[in-house]
Motif scaffolding. Structure first.
Motif, PDB file in Angstrom:
ATOM      1  N   GLN A   1       4.873  -7.088  10.495  1.00  0.00           N
ATOM      2  CA  GLN A   1       3.597  -6.660   9.888  1.00  0.00           C
ATOM      3  C   GLN A   1       2.623  -6.227  10.998  1.00  0.00           C
ATOM      4  O   GLN A   1       2.263  -7.041  11.868  1.00  0.00           O
ATOM      5  CB  GLN A   1       2.994  -7.828   9.103  1.00  0.00           C
ATOM      6  CG  GLN A   1       3.872  -8.285   7.938  1.00  0.00           C
ATOM      7  CD  GLN A   1       3.634  -9.751   7.569  1.00  0.00           C
ATOM      8  OE1 GLN A   1       3.500 -10.601   8.450  1.00  0.00           O
ATOM      9  NE2 GLN A   1       3.617 -10.038   6.275  1.00  0.00           N
TER      10      GLN A   1
ATOM     11  N   LYS B   1       2.308  -2.690   7.015  1.00  0.00           N
ATOM     12  CA  LYS B   1       0.974  -3.071   7.502  1.00  0.00           C
ATOM     13  C   LYS B   1       0.716  -4.561   7.282  1.00  0.00           C
ATOM     14  O   LYS B   1       0.060  -5.206   8.078  1.00  0.00           O
ATOM     15  CB  LYS B   1      -0.089  -2.236   6.788  1.00  0.00           C
ATOM     16  CG  LYS B   1      -0.052  -0.772   7.187  1.00  0.00           C
ATOM     17  CD  LYS B   1      -1.234   0.003   6.623  1.00  0.00           C
ATOM     18  CE  LYS B   1      -1.064   1.494   6.904  1.00  0.00           C
ATOM     19  NZ  LYS B   1      -2.171   2.295   6.352  1.00  0.00           N
TER      20      LYS B   1
ATOM     21  N   HIS C   1       3.083   3.997   2.506  1.00  0.00           N
ATOM     22  CA  HIS C   1       2.787   5.201   1.703  1.00  0.00           C
ATOM     23  C   HIS C   1       1.749   6.046   2.408  1.00  0.00           C
ATOM     24  O   HIS C   1       1.200   6.964   1.832  1.00  0.00           O
ATOM     25  CB  HIS C   1       2.258   4.796   0.323  1.00  0.00           C
ATOM     26  CG  HIS C   1       3.009   3.678  -0.286  1.00  0.00           C
ATOM     27  ND1 HIS C   1       2.623   2.365  -0.154  1.00  0.00           N
ATOM     28  CD2 HIS C   1       4.168   3.673  -0.979  1.00  0.00           C
ATOM     29  CE1 HIS C   1       3.511   1.592  -0.750  1.00  0.00           C
ATOM     30  NE2 HIS C   1       4.457   2.345  -1.245  1.00  0.00           N
ATOM     31  N   ASP C   2       1.426   5.681   3.619  1.00  0.00           N
ATOM     32  CA  ASP C   2       0.362   6.342   4.371  1.00  0.00           C
ATOM     33  C   ASP C   2       0.889   7.653   4.953  1.00  0.00           C
ATOM     34  O   ASP C   2       1.711   7.655   5.879  1.00  0.00           O
ATOM     35  CB  ASP C   2      -0.086   5.376   5.495  1.00  0.00           C
ATOM     36  CG  ASP C   2      -1.300   5.876   6.239  1.00  0.00           C
ATOM     37  OD1 ASP C   2      -1.425   7.104   6.414  1.00  0.00           O
ATOM     38  OD2 ASP C   2      -2.104   5.036   6.665  1.00  0.00           O
TER      39      ASP C   2
HETATM   40  C1  LIG Z   1       9.100  -0.772   1.189  1.00  0.00           C
HETATM   41  C2  LIG Z   1       7.956  -1.723   1.439  1.00  0.00           C
HETATM   42  C3  LIG Z   1       8.223  -3.058   1.670  1.00  0.00           C
HETATM   43  C4  LIG Z   1       7.180  -3.937   1.948  1.00  0.00           C
HETATM   44  N1  LIG Z   1       7.458  -5.221   2.327  1.00  0.00           N
HETATM   45  C5  LIG Z   1       6.459  -6.030   2.727  1.00  0.00           C
HETATM   46  C6  LIG Z   1       6.696  -7.317   3.279  1.00  0.00           C
HETATM   47  O1  LIG Z   1       7.841  -7.763   3.410  1.00  0.00           O
HETATM   48  N2  LIG Z   1       5.636  -8.075   3.665  1.00  0.00           N
HETATM   49  C7  LIG Z   1       4.343  -7.617   3.558  1.00  0.00           C
HETATM   50  O2  LIG Z   1       3.414  -8.332   3.965  1.00  0.00           O
HETATM   51  N3  LIG Z   1       4.081  -6.414   3.017  1.00  0.00           N
HETATM   52  C8  LIG Z   1       5.085  -5.607   2.607  1.00  0.00           C
HETATM   53  N4  LIG Z   1       4.798  -4.365   2.092  1.00  0.00           N
HETATM   54  C9  LIG Z   1       3.404  -4.017   1.726  1.00  0.00           C
HETATM   55  C10 LIG Z   1       2.626  -3.466   2.902  1.00  0.00           C
HETATM   56  O3  LIG Z   1       2.363  -4.485   3.826  1.00  0.00           O
HETATM   57  C11 LIG Z   1       1.290  -2.842   2.428  1.00  0.00           C
HETATM   58  O4  LIG Z   1       0.510  -3.833   1.832  1.00  0.00           O
HETATM   59  C12 LIG Z   1       1.445  -1.708   1.447  1.00  0.00           C
HETATM   60  O5  LIG Z   1       2.526  -0.893   1.778  1.00  0.00           O
HETATM   61  C13 LIG Z   1       0.177  -0.818   1.431  1.00  0.00           C
HETATM   62  O6  LIG Z   1      -0.049  -0.264   2.680  1.00  0.00           O
HETATM   63  P1  LIG Z   1       0.333   1.237   3.087  1.00  0.00           P
HETATM   64  O7  LIG Z   1       1.138   1.156   4.328  1.00  0.00           O
HETATM   65  O8  LIG Z   1       0.982   1.934   1.982  1.00  0.00           O
HETATM   66  O9  LIG Z   1      -1.037   1.886   3.553  1.00  0.00           O
HETATM   67  P2  LIG Z   1      -2.474   1.952   2.900  1.00  0.00           P
HETATM   68  O10 LIG Z   1      -3.380   2.401   4.000  1.00  0.00           O
HETATM   69  O11 LIG Z   1      -2.802   0.700   2.168  1.00  0.00           O
HETATM   70  O12 LIG Z   1      -2.320   3.104   1.853  1.00  0.00           O
HETATM   71  C14 LIG Z   1      -2.087   4.464   2.224  1.00  0.00           C
HETATM   72  C15 LIG Z   1      -2.038   5.293   0.948  1.00  0.00           C
HETATM   73  O13 LIG Z   1      -0.900   4.922   0.188  1.00  0.00           O
HETATM   74  C16 LIG Z   1      -1.194   4.874  -1.196  1.00  0.00           C
HETATM   75  N5  LIG Z   1      -1.074   3.467  -1.663  1.00  0.00           N
HETATM   76  C17 LIG Z   1      -0.963   2.363  -0.894  1.00  0.00           C
HETATM   77  N6  LIG Z   1      -0.834   1.253  -1.659  1.00  0.00           N
HETATM   78  C18 LIG Z   1      -0.894   1.688  -2.927  1.00  0.00           C
HETATM   79  C19 LIG Z   1      -0.832   1.022  -4.179  1.00  0.00           C
HETATM   80  N7  LIG Z   1      -0.688  -0.292  -4.280  1.00  0.00           N
HETATM   81  N8  LIG Z   1      -0.932   1.776  -5.299  1.00  0.00           N
HETATM   82  C20 LIG Z   1      -1.069   3.128  -5.234  1.00  0.00           C
HETATM   83  N9  LIG Z   1      -1.132   3.800  -4.065  1.00  0.00           N
HETATM   84  C21 LIG Z   1      -1.054   3.097  -2.939  1.00  0.00           C
HETATM   85  C22 LIG Z   1      -2.596   5.396  -1.341  1.00  0.00           C
HETATM   86  O14 LIG Z   1      -2.518   6.790  -1.524  1.00  0.00           O
HETATM   87  C23 LIG Z   1      -3.217   5.065  -0.007  1.00  0.00           C
HETATM   88  O15 LIG Z   1      -4.298   5.903   0.313  1.00  0.00           O
HETATM   89  C24 LIG Z   1       5.828  -3.468   1.877  1.00  0.00           C
HETATM   90  C25 LIG Z   1       5.579  -2.124   1.625  1.00  0.00           C
HETATM   91  C26 LIG Z   1       6.605  -1.239   1.432  1.00  0.00           C
HETATM   92  C27 LIG Z   1       6.285   0.200   1.204  1.00  0.00           C
END
Ligand SMILES: Cc1cc2nc3c(=O)[nH]c(=O)nc-3n(C[C@H](O)[C@H](O)[C@H](O)COP(=O)(O)OP(=O)(O)OC[C@H]3O[C@@H](n4cnc5c(N)ncnc54)[C@H](O)[C@@H]3O)c2cc1C
Length: 319
Positions: free
Chosen positions: A160, A184, A239-240
């Motif tokens: 993370q 993240k 999803h960034d």
């Molecule tokens: C495949 C995968 C596995 C994961 N496994 C873990 C794990 O084991 N432990 C852990 O702590 N976290 C995990 N996460 C969650 C991760 O830590 C983030 O909380 C989550 O991915 C949101 O952050 P982001 O990187 O997408 O960026 P952000 O900056 O939060 O989002 C970037 C953009 O992505 C889109 N987006 C992001 N989240 C959402 C949402 N919920 N709904 C709609 N659009 C959204 C929006 O367009 C946003 O502007 C995982 C995420 C993914 C994708």
């Protein structure tokens, strides 16, 4: 503020009970969840495979408070592996150690995980250990290393980027040949453990992603397997768009082939991006959660993006 409140509520038992009894909430939550049963989830994976994506299946569940539940969860997970095999879908599996008793009984958790890995190994499949909140990180890494010492190489980790320790842990794990999904971080962590500012979390993500991509350049580094089960070393779990673009550009710059990295996204989020990445020829793995224990997972998705709350509220009033 709102993020903290939603993460707090994701752990509140009274809220879980209230919300889960409300059918309409369930309907909205299922936007992020591939159904409540394994049959439904496998159908979703088949559709994803048809669209050129691979998957990692996750049976939803978090803290387990009894040995009986931990053991039966382990048995369910083994059933998922069998069903992946029988159905021939391109998917591996993700799990949380707390589902199988991490905070209840360390030895029990180790025993159940070993059974799962042994079974996955016999089927040629791979298991990713999700990372939970910071109180679990040391124990999770210790258990991962124990499994590697016991000869299981079909297991990978999640790092993370909000944690200050992310780079250091990543380097140690890479030295041991670990494949890593970089995310993240989804939990609420104090400022002495994790970067409070989003810009620092993003910056650290890019920094650690570079380390992962460079590690994947080594000749002995694995490539993504044809059946989609065994991953390459780096997976960008995000999803960034900016981070994904950076990942693609840096990989191109250092000459890393596309099958030596993965981009992972959550089911139901940024489908447009999922499809465009497939068109560009990148391996896209979708994290496919399913099951009845969707409440905390759903709340964390709301916490990540305030716009989801409006989506949620507007759907409550739709017939
Ligand atoms: C495949 C995968 C596995 C994961 N496994 C873990 C794990 O084991 N432990 C852990 O702590 N976290 C995990 N996460 C969650 C991760 O830590 C983030 O909380 C989550 O991915 C949101 O952050 P982001 O990187 O997408 O960026 P952000 O900056 O939060 O989002 C970037 C953009 O992505 C889109 N987006 C992001 N989240 C959402 C949402 N919920 N709904 C709609 N659009 C959204 C929006 O367009 C946003 O502007 C995982 C995420 C993914 C994708």
């Amino acid at each position: 503020m709102l993020r903290n409140l939603l993460i707090y509520l994701s752990k509140a038992e009274w809220m879980r009970k209230t919300v889960m009894e409300w059918g309409i909430v369930r309907k909205v939550a299922l936007r992020f969840v591939a159904g409540e049963t394994l049959v439904e989830a496998i159908e979703v994976v088949k559709q994803l495979n048809k669209a050129g994506m691979i998957a990692t299946l996750d049976q939803l569940g978090e803290d387990t408070d009894s040995e009986e539940i931990a053991r039966s969860t382990g048995e369910h997970i083994i059933r998922i592996l069998n069903t992946i095999e029988k159905s021939g879908v391109k998917s591996n599996l993700s799990l949380k150690l707390n589902q199988i008793g991490l905070s209840l009984d360390y030895d029990l958790c180790v025993e159940i995980l070993e059974d799962i890995l042994k079974h996955a190994q016999s089927l040629g499949n791979f298991v990713r250990i999700d990372m939970e909140d910071s109180t679990c990180v040391n124990k999770t890494i210790r258990i991962y290393q124990l499994m590697r010492d016991k000869g299981y190489d079909n297991v990978g980790m999640v790092m993370q980027s909000y944690l200050y320790r992310c780079e250091e842990d990543t380097r140690v794990l890479l030295d041991q040949g670990c494949t890593i999904r970089l995310v993240k971080g989804a939990y609420k962590e104090p400022a002495h453990i994790a970067y409070p500012k989003k810009s620092d979390v993003d910056h650290n993500f890019l920094h650690v992603m570079k380390i992962l991509l460079e590690a994947s350049l080594k000749e002995e580094a694995p490539t993504l397997s044809e059946d989609g089960k065994w991953p390459a070393i780096p997976a960008a779990g995000t999803h960034d768009g900016n981070i994904i673009n950076f990942t693609k550009e840096y990989a191109t710059k250092i000459g890393l082939p596309k099958n030596k990295l993965e981009i992972q996204l959550l089911f139901g989020i940024r489908r447009d991006l999922q499809e465009s990445l497939v068109k560009e020829g990148y391996p896209v793995r979708i994290y496919v959660p399913f099951g009845t224990e969707w409440y905390p997972y759903f709340m964390r998705r709301l916490a990540e993006r305030p716009a989801n709350i409006w989506f949620f509220i507007s759907n409550l009033f739709k017939k």
